[in-house]
Write a protein that holds these residues in place. Structure first.
Motif, PDB file in Angstrom:
ATOM      1  N   THR A   2     -32.426 -65.475  27.544  1.00  0.00           N
ATOM      2  CA  THR A   2     -31.747 -66.111  26.408  1.00  0.00           C
ATOM      3  C   THR A   2     -32.670 -67.100  25.751  1.00  0.00           C
ATOM      4  O   THR A   2     -33.285 -68.220  26.285  1.00  0.00           O
ATOM      5  CB  THR A   2     -30.659 -66.866  26.875  1.00  0.00           C
ATOM      6  OG1 THR A   2     -29.617 -65.900  27.638  1.00  0.00           O
ATOM      7  CG2 THR A   2     -29.872 -67.222  25.509  1.00  0.00           C
ATOM      8  N   THR A   3     -32.987 -66.836  24.320  1.00  0.00           N
ATOM      9  CA  THR A   3     -33.807 -67.752  23.695  1.00  0.00           C
ATOM     10  C   THR A   3     -32.964 -68.977  22.935  1.00  0.00           C
ATOM     11  O   THR A   3     -31.887 -68.836  23.372  1.00  0.00           O
ATOM     12  CB  THR A   3     -34.293 -66.967  22.157  1.00  0.00           C
ATOM     13  OG1 THR A   3     -33.184 -66.584  21.411  1.00  0.00           O
ATOM     14  CG2 THR A   3     -35.120 -65.739  22.750  1.00  0.00           C
ATOM     15  N   HIS A   4     -33.690 -69.851  22.519  1.00  0.00           N
ATOM     16  CA  HIS A   4     -33.057 -71.040  21.948  1.00  0.00           C
ATOM     17  C   HIS A   4     -32.097 -70.483  20.902  1.00  0.00           C
ATOM     18  O   HIS A   4     -31.003 -70.991  20.809  1.00  0.00           O
ATOM     19  CB  HIS A   4     -34.045 -72.041  21.306  1.00  0.00           C
ATOM     20  CG  HIS A   4     -34.875 -72.570  22.119  1.00  0.00           C
ATOM     21  ND1 HIS A   4     -34.469 -73.359  23.396  1.00  0.00           N
ATOM     22  CD2 HIS A   4     -36.212 -72.842  22.307  1.00  0.00           C
ATOM     23  CE1 HIS A   4     -35.499 -73.955  23.867  1.00  0.00           C
ATOM     24  NE2 HIS A   4     -36.556 -73.771  23.358  1.00  0.00           N
ATOM     25  N   THR A   5     -32.626 -69.509  20.144  1.00  0.00           N
ATOM     26  CA  THR A   5     -31.725 -69.039  19.065  1.00  0.00           C
ATOM     27  C   THR A   5     -30.482 -68.716  19.659  1.00  0.00           C
ATOM     28  O   THR A   5     -29.045 -68.693  18.984  1.00  0.00           O
ATOM     29  CB  THR A   5     -32.402 -67.923  18.092  1.00  0.00           C
ATOM     30  OG1 THR A   5     -33.586 -68.663  17.577  1.00  0.00           O
ATOM     31  CG2 THR A   5     -31.493 -67.560  16.920  1.00  0.00           C
ATOM     32  N   GLU A   6     -30.564 -67.902  20.550  1.00  0.00           N
ATOM     33  CA  GLU A   6     -29.180 -66.974  20.938  1.00  0.00           C
ATOM     34  C   GLU A   6     -28.438 -67.957  21.567  1.00  0.00           C
ATOM     35  O   GLU A   6     -27.487 -68.019  21.490  1.00  0.00           O
ATOM     36  CB  GLU A   6     -29.725 -65.880  21.997  1.00  0.00           C
ATOM     37  CG  GLU A   6     -30.422 -64.771  21.679  1.00  0.00           C
ATOM     38  CD  GLU A   6     -30.908 -64.036  22.714  1.00  0.00           C
ATOM     39  OE1 GLU A   6     -31.097 -62.753  22.652  1.00  0.00           O
ATOM     40  OE2 GLU A   6     -31.151 -64.588  23.662  1.00  0.00           O
ATOM     41  N   SER A 130     -34.442 -74.169  17.921  1.00  0.00           N
ATOM     42  CA  SER A 130     -35.106 -73.065  17.098  1.00  0.00           C
ATOM     43  C   SER A 130     -35.415 -73.524  15.903  1.00  0.00           C
ATOM     44  O   SER A 130     -34.709 -74.509  15.261  1.00  0.00           O
ATOM     45  CB  SER A 130     -34.159 -71.992  17.171  1.00  0.00           C
ATOM     46  OG  SER A 130     -32.988 -72.214  16.481  1.00  0.00           O
ATOM     47  N   ALA A 309     -35.757 -59.886  16.690  1.00  0.00           N
ATOM     48  CA  ALA A 309     -36.207 -59.710  17.986  1.00  0.00           C
ATOM     49  C   ALA A 309     -37.239 -58.427  17.945  1.00  0.00           C
ATOM     50  O   ALA A 309     -37.747 -58.113  18.985  1.00  0.00           O
ATOM     51  CB  ALA A 309     -35.005 -59.268  18.973  1.00  0.00           C
ATOM     52  N   GLN A 314     -42.323 -63.375  16.313  1.00  0.00           N
ATOM     53  CA  GLN A 314     -42.093 -64.616  17.404  1.00  0.00           C
ATOM     54  C   GLN A 314     -40.703 -65.084  17.061  1.00  0.00           C
ATOM     55  O   GLN A 314     -40.474 -65.900  16.354  1.00  0.00           O
ATOM     56  CB  GLN A 314     -43.157 -65.443  17.255  1.00  0.00           C
ATOM     57  CG  GLN A 314     -43.005 -66.486  18.499  1.00  0.00           C
ATOM     58  CD  GLN A 314     -43.944 -67.673  18.342  1.00  0.00           C
ATOM     59  OE1 GLN A 314     -44.997 -67.545  17.609  1.00  0.00           O
ATOM     60  NE2 GLN A 314     -43.982 -68.428  19.083  1.00  0.00           N
ATOM     61  N   ARG A 315     -39.688 -64.378  17.789  1.00  0.00           N
ATOM     62  CA  ARG A 315     -38.318 -65.034  17.542  1.00  0.00           C
ATOM     63  C   ARG A 315     -38.220 -66.364  17.885  1.00  0.00           C
ATOM     64  O   ARG A 315     -38.558 -67.247  18.982  1.00  0.00           O
ATOM     65  CB  ARG A 315     -37.426 -64.368  18.713  1.00  0.00           C
ATOM     66  CG  ARG A 315     -35.902 -64.552  18.307  1.00  0.00           C
ATOM     67  CD  ARG A 315     -35.198 -63.421  18.904  1.00  0.00           C
ATOM     68  NE  ARG A 315     -33.798 -63.480  18.625  1.00  0.00           N
ATOM     69  CZ  ARG A 315     -32.944 -62.802  19.540  1.00  0.00           C
ATOM     70  NH1 ARG A 315     -33.434 -62.001  20.373  1.00  0.00           N
ATOM     71  NH2 ARG A 315     -31.605 -63.013  19.151  1.00  0.00           N
ATOM     72  N   GLY A 316     -37.456 -67.074  16.885  1.00  0.00           N
ATOM     73  CA  GLY A 316     -37.121 -68.551  16.992  1.00  0.00           C
ATOM     74  C   GLY A 316     -38.084 -69.475  16.436  1.00  0.00           C
ATOM     75  O   GLY A 316     -37.858 -70.548  16.276  1.00  0.00           O
ATOM     76  N   ASN A 317     -39.228 -68.795  16.114  1.00  0.00           N
ATOM     77  CA  ASN A 317     -40.305 -69.580  15.581  1.00  0.00           C
ATOM     78  C   ASN A 317     -41.186 -68.884  14.513  1.00  0.00           C
ATOM     79  O   ASN A 317     -42.251 -68.788  14.720  1.00  0.00           O
ATOM     80  CB  ASN A 317     -41.117 -70.185  16.749  1.00  0.00           C
ATOM     81  CG  ASN A 317     -42.073 -71.129  16.246  1.00  0.00           C
ATOM     82  OD1 ASN A 317     -41.816 -71.741  15.159  1.00  0.00           O
ATOM     83  ND2 ASN A 317     -43.387 -71.205  16.587  1.00  0.00           N
TER      84      ASN A 317
END
Length: 351
Positions: A2-6, A130, A309, A314-317
């Motif tokens: 899980t990413t920060h965004t999710e 994020s 994604a 680069q997801r979240g950044n």
């Protein structure tokens, strides 16, 4: 993983619930006051939504401005400044100049805005890691809506269900998105377009619903999505008719239809034939305006996350976006920043 965004998307309903249960009534604008709401980027779009809602609720005249465009010399009973970071240059400059009573909403209690405004509301539990941030913006809007007397119980429930709903693959693969709104959802449409643009570098646009037919509809084509936030009926005009295939989720009715935009369908989308020929547009609608804080915004964020994604990002950044923007510019002639006729800076300079 899980990413920060999710994680931040999933936690938003709980943040909204906390915000509506703890309204700082003494600090926020009071009924009858003439209010200006200011911010930059996302905060400006939230200001636009709140301004419409406040006037519609009969609480008083409310204007929304990008902080850099605040009209000098105009007086208000209160200036409401929105800044998640608490360091936004244009917002701090405005607070330093105004003699009107001011209140700020921020997520960081260790920033200059704490002393720049007369009153400060801190929503530190809604801060984010994020870069493409949504939780603070929607949490402060939930608090502001609740301060106007709105009941957000259903909107929060809709949002919780939206988090768990499957993500349509067609939306992840779409070439282009146009977000439309009416009334307070015009600001939400702008925010939806901005977030998707920032997070996934998608081609997005946003318009008041009935303005879509005055030129922007010319980009409608297969593989592109027109996303209506609301019914498109504020002011007595209708944009589009719901399709035959719908599913009801909580208090939000969603539909997607393939609409022919041609001579015989002008009454449906209000549009003229595109290039002399009919064109197809996918019309995605979130119709219950009172639930817009819930499911429709969460839908937009899920689609954004799915598009971000893709391996190319680069997801979240995403680059070249930074979490907060502070301008350090010294013009060659030594004048103030407001005298700079044109500013072009790299992300490294905007820190």
């Amino acid at each position: 993983m899980t990413t920060h965004t999710e994680a931040e998307i999933a936690s938003q309903p709980s943040c909204w619930r906390r915000a509506v249960a703890n309204i700082p009534a003494d600090a926020l604008p009071r009924r009858g006051e003439r209010v200006a709401v200011v911010g930059c980027g996302t905060s400006w779009f939230i200001a636009m939504a709140y301004a419409v809602l406040r006037e519609r609720a009969g609480h008083g005249e409310t204007d929304a401005f990008a902080a850099s465009e605040f009209p000098q010399g105009r007086r208000y009973d209160r200036v409401l400044a929105l800044s998640r970071s608490g360091t936004t240059t244009e917002v701090l400059d405005l607070l330093a100049r105004t003699s009107d009573r001011s209140v700020a909403i921020t997520a960081d209690p260790d920033t200059p805005i704490m002393t720049a405004a007369d009153d400060v509301v801190v929503l530190d539990y809604a801060d984010e890691k994020s870069v493409v941030q949504t939780r603070f913006a929607t949490t402060q809007l939930a608090m502001l809506r609740a301060s106007l007397g709105e009941d957000l119980t259903q909107a929060i429930a809709d949002a919780e269900e939206a988090v768990a709903a499957p993500l349509p693959d067609a939306l992840v693969r779409a070439e282009q998105f146009s977000f439309l709104g009416t009334g307070w959802s015009v600001g939400l449409a702008q925010e939806a377009a901005l977030k998707m643009r920032e997070a996934s570098r998608s081609w997005t646009e946003a318009y008041p619903a009935m303005e879509y037919r005055h030129g922007p509809i010319s980009i409608a084509a297969p593989g592109r999505v027109t996303w209506m936030l609301g019914t498109g009926t504020e002011g007595g005009r209708t944009l589009g008719e719901p399709g035959d295939h719908r599913r009801r989720r909580g208090g939000v009715r969603q539909g997607r239809e393939q609409a022919r935009v041609g001579r015989r369908d002008r009454h449906r989308l209000g549009g003229r034939p595109v290039g002399g020929h009919a064109a197809e547009v996918t019309l995605r609608k979130n119709e219950q305006v009172d639930a817009l804080l819930g499911a429709s915004l969460q839908d937009v964020r899920k689609v954004t996350g799915g598009r971000a994604a893709q391996p190319r990002l680069q997801r979240g950044n995403p680059q070249p976006v930074a979490a907060g923007m502070t301008l350090h510019v010294t013009p060659a002639w030594g004048g103030p920043l407001t005298d700079v006729p044109f500013l072009c800076a790299s992300p490294q300079q905007l820190r």
